[in-house]
Design a protein around this motif. Structure first.
Motif, PDB file in Angstrom:
ATOM      1  N   THR A  68       0.380  -1.581   0.065  1.00 22.12           N
ATOM      2  CA  THR A  68       0.203  -0.257   0.324  1.00 22.12           C
ATOM      3  C   THR A  68       0.739   0.798  -0.171  1.00 22.12           C
ATOM      4  N   GLY A  69       0.356   2.497  -0.086  1.00 20.39           N
ATOM      5  CA  GLY A  69       1.011   3.620   0.100  1.00 20.39           C
ATOM      6  C   GLY A  69       1.568   4.001   1.224  1.00 20.39           C
ATOM      7  N   ASN A  70       0.600   3.861   2.207  1.00 20.33           N
ATOM      8  CA  ASN A  70       0.702   4.610   3.679  1.00 20.33           C
ATOM      9  C   ASN A  70      -0.844   3.674   4.435  1.00 20.33           C
ATOM     10  N   VAL A  71       0.027   3.331   5.677  1.00 23.61           N
ATOM     11  CA  VAL A  71      -0.671   2.474   7.388  1.00 23.61           C
ATOM     12  C   VAL A  71      -0.833   3.306   8.599  1.00 23.61           C
ATOM     13  N   VAL A  87       4.126  -3.747   3.439  1.00 20.73           N
ATOM     14  CA  VAL A  87       4.777  -2.926   2.938  1.00 20.73           C
ATOM     15  C   VAL A  87       4.600  -1.501   2.453  1.00 20.73           C
ATOM     16  N   THR A  88       4.829  -0.496   2.814  1.00 28.18           N
ATOM     17  CA  THR A  88       4.260   1.014   2.059  1.00 28.18           C
ATOM     18  C   THR A  88       5.241   1.904   1.150  1.00 28.18           C
ATOM     19  N   GLY A  89       4.673   2.718   0.986  1.00 29.73           N
ATOM     20  CA  GLY A  89       5.246   3.487  -0.199  1.00 29.73           C
ATOM     21  C   GLY A  89       5.277   3.207  -1.545  1.00 29.73           C
ATOM     22  N   VAL A  90       4.792   2.482  -1.145  1.00 31.13           N
ATOM     23  CA  VAL A  90       3.937   1.205  -3.182  1.00 31.13           C
ATOM     24  C   VAL A  90       3.493   2.691  -4.127  1.00 31.13           C
ATOM     25  N   GLY A  95       0.498  -4.584 -10.423  1.00 30.02           N
ATOM     26  CA  GLY A  95       0.899  -5.723 -11.251  1.00 30.02           C
ATOM     27  C   GLY A  95       1.992  -5.448 -11.493  1.00 30.02           C
ATOM     28  N   GLU A  96       2.525  -4.109 -11.799  1.00 29.21           N
ATOM     29  CA  GLU A  96       3.308  -3.566 -11.048  1.00 29.21           C
ATOM     30  C   GLU A  96       3.802  -3.733  -9.695  1.00 29.21           C
ATOM     31  N   ALA A  97       3.365  -3.124  -8.917  1.00 30.12           N
ATOM     32  CA  ALA A  97       3.891  -3.706  -7.666  1.00 30.12           C
ATOM     33  C   ALA A  97       4.053  -4.833  -7.161  1.00 30.12           C
ATOM     34  N   ILE A  98       3.728  -6.154  -8.066  1.00 28.51           N
ATOM     35  CA  ILE A  98       3.052  -7.265  -7.783  1.00 28.51           C
ATOM     36  C   ILE A  98       4.809  -7.617  -8.065  1.00 28.51           C
ATOM     37  N   GLU A  99       4.665  -7.540  -9.680  1.00 27.95           N
ATOM     38  CA  GLU A  99       5.870  -8.024  -9.512  1.00 27.95           C
ATOM     39  C   GLU A  99       7.370  -7.276  -9.383  1.00 27.95           C
ATOM     40  N   LYS A 100       7.714  -6.339  -8.506  1.00 27.67           N
ATOM     41  CA  LYS A 100       8.320  -5.266  -7.800  1.00 27.67           C
ATOM     42  C   LYS A 100       9.196  -5.964  -6.390  1.00 27.67           C
ATOM     43  N   TYR A 101       7.340  -6.570  -5.550  1.00 26.58           N
ATOM     44  CA  TYR A 101       7.661  -7.657  -4.888  1.00 26.58           C
ATOM     45  C   TYR A 101       8.131  -9.199  -5.065  1.00 26.58           C
ATOM     46  N   LYS A 102       7.494  -9.858  -6.499  1.00 28.20           N
ATOM     47  CA  LYS A 102       8.057 -10.694  -6.236  1.00 28.20           C
ATOM     48  C   LYS A 102       9.693 -10.927  -6.360  1.00 28.20           C
ATOM     49  N   ASN A 103      10.142  -9.112  -7.511  1.00 25.63           N
ATOM     50  CA  ASN A 103      11.710  -9.598  -7.214  1.00 25.63           C
ATOM     51  C   ASN A 103      12.811  -8.549  -6.156  1.00 25.63           C
ATOM     52  N   GLY A 104      11.847  -8.924  -5.035  1.00 24.61           N
ATOM     53  CA  GLY A 104      12.094  -8.475  -3.806  1.00 24.61           C
ATOM     54  C   GLY A 104      13.149  -6.928  -3.284  1.00 24.61           C
ATOM     55  N   GLU A 105      11.668  -5.891  -4.573  1.00 26.97           N
ATOM     56  CA  GLU A 105      12.227  -4.570  -4.446  1.00 26.97           C
ATOM     57  C   GLU A 105      11.376  -3.553  -3.736  1.00 26.97           C
ATOM     58  N   HIS A 106      10.055  -4.836  -2.604  1.00 31.48           N
ATOM     59  CA  HIS A 106      10.208  -3.630  -1.664  1.00 31.48           C
ATOM     60  C   HIS A 106      10.242  -4.957  -0.438  1.00 31.48           C
ATOM     61  N   GLY A 111       6.876   0.522  11.177  1.00 30.30           N
ATOM     62  CA  GLY A 111       5.880   1.404  11.808  1.00 30.30           C
ATOM     63  C   GLY A 111       4.718   2.184  11.088  1.00 30.30           C
ATOM     64  N   PRO A 112       3.869   3.101  11.048  1.00 31.24           N
ATOM     65  CA  PRO A 112       2.965   3.676  10.539  1.00 31.24           C
ATOM     66  C   PRO A 112       3.421   3.973  10.188  1.00 31.24           C
ATOM     67  N   THR A 113       2.728   5.098   8.816  1.00 33.41           N
ATOM     68  CA  THR A 113       3.405   6.014   8.318  1.00 33.41           C
ATOM     69  C   THR A 113       2.666   7.116   8.095  1.00 33.41           C
ATOM     70  N   VAL A 114       1.415   7.434   8.448  1.00 29.48           N
ATOM     71  CA  VAL A 114       0.403   8.269   8.555  1.00 29.48           C
ATOM     72  C   VAL A 114      -0.358   8.337  10.295  1.00 29.48           C
ATOM     73  N   ALA A 115      -0.707   9.488  10.572  1.00 25.73           N
ATOM     74  CA  ALA A 115      -1.147   9.515  12.155  1.00 25.73           C
ATOM     75  C   ALA A 115      -2.971   8.990  11.615  1.00 25.73           C
ATOM     76  N   LYS A 116      -3.217   8.241  13.049  1.00 24.64           N
ATOM     77  CA  LYS A 116      -4.228   7.589  12.931  1.00 24.64           C
ATOM     78  C   LYS A 116      -5.866   9.041  12.422  1.00 24.64           C
ATOM     79  N   ASP A 117      -6.403   8.163  12.020  1.00 23.05           N
ATOM     80  CA  ASP A 117      -7.767   8.909  10.938  1.00 23.05           C
ATOM     81  C   ASP A 117      -6.654  10.266   9.363  1.00 23.05           C
ATOM     82  N   ALA A 118      -5.778   9.761   9.298  1.00 24.57           N
ATOM     83  CA  ALA A 118      -5.249  10.838   8.240  1.00 24.57           C
ATOM     84  C   ALA A 118      -6.652   9.962   6.700  1.00 24.57           C
ATOM     85  N   GLY A 119      -6.699   8.878   6.694  1.00 23.25           N
ATOM     86  CA  GLY A 119      -7.298   8.579   5.101  1.00 23.25           C
ATOM     87  C   GLY A 119      -8.667   8.877   5.515  1.00 23.25           C
ATOM     88  N   LYS A 120      -9.842   9.848   6.764  1.00 18.89           N
ATOM     89  CA  LYS A 120     -10.755   9.818   6.114  1.00 18.89           C
ATOM     90  C   LYS A 120     -10.948  11.141   5.539  1.00 18.89           C
TER      91      LYS A 120
END
Length: 151
Positions: A68-71, A87-90, A95-106, A111-120
């Protein structure tokens, strides 16, 4: 193992949704048989607790890693308690994210990357705003003294 990727729509061509708990879709990709399943996020419009609810859904779906991008802190704690790697910062497409994960790029996040309720929707980061305030007069007169006029 199943990989969950947060997405703006269904399928491998969808863009990554940078939010975990309030993403539009979860795309679950099975690394063992290269199959994919898209799930519309049932928690998207919930008033609160979406990180925890979405984390519990990932546990129920037997996901091993979330891309994901943030959590936020509640989602991070829930996923971590279920032994789901995060994994954050994706960015890019699912499909690109899965390929990068398979290739060990992630690499997993620690820890959390944003504050509580940031996506609201409409979240402003807390605090109080605005109001009409008081004052704004011209400062004539005073405490206990006679009012005089100036010419």
């Amino acid at each position: 193992m199943k990989v969950c990727v947060t997405a703006t729509g269904p399928g491998l061509e969808a863009e990554i949704d940078p939010r975990f708990g309030r993403c539009s879709y979860f795309v679950l990709y099975n690394l063992d048989d290269d199959s994919a399943e898209s799930i519309e996020n049932p928690n998207l419009a919930a008033a609160g607790g979406v990180g925890v609810q979405s984390g519990q859904l990932m546990s129920e779906k037997q996901v091993g890693v979330v891309l994901t991008g943030n959590v936020g802190p509640n989602a991070f704690a829930t996923l971590n308690a279920a032994n789901i790697s995060i994994v954050t910062g994706v960015s890019g497409t699912v499909g690109e994210a899965i390929e990068k994960y398979k290739n060990g790029e992630h690499a997993p996040t620690s820890g959390p990357t944003v504050a509580k309720d940031a996506g609201k929707t409409g979240f402003s980061g807390g605090g109080r705003a605005g109001g009409m305030g008081r004052g704004g007069g011209q400062g004539r007169g005073g405490m206990g003294g006679p009012r005089t006029s100036r010419s």
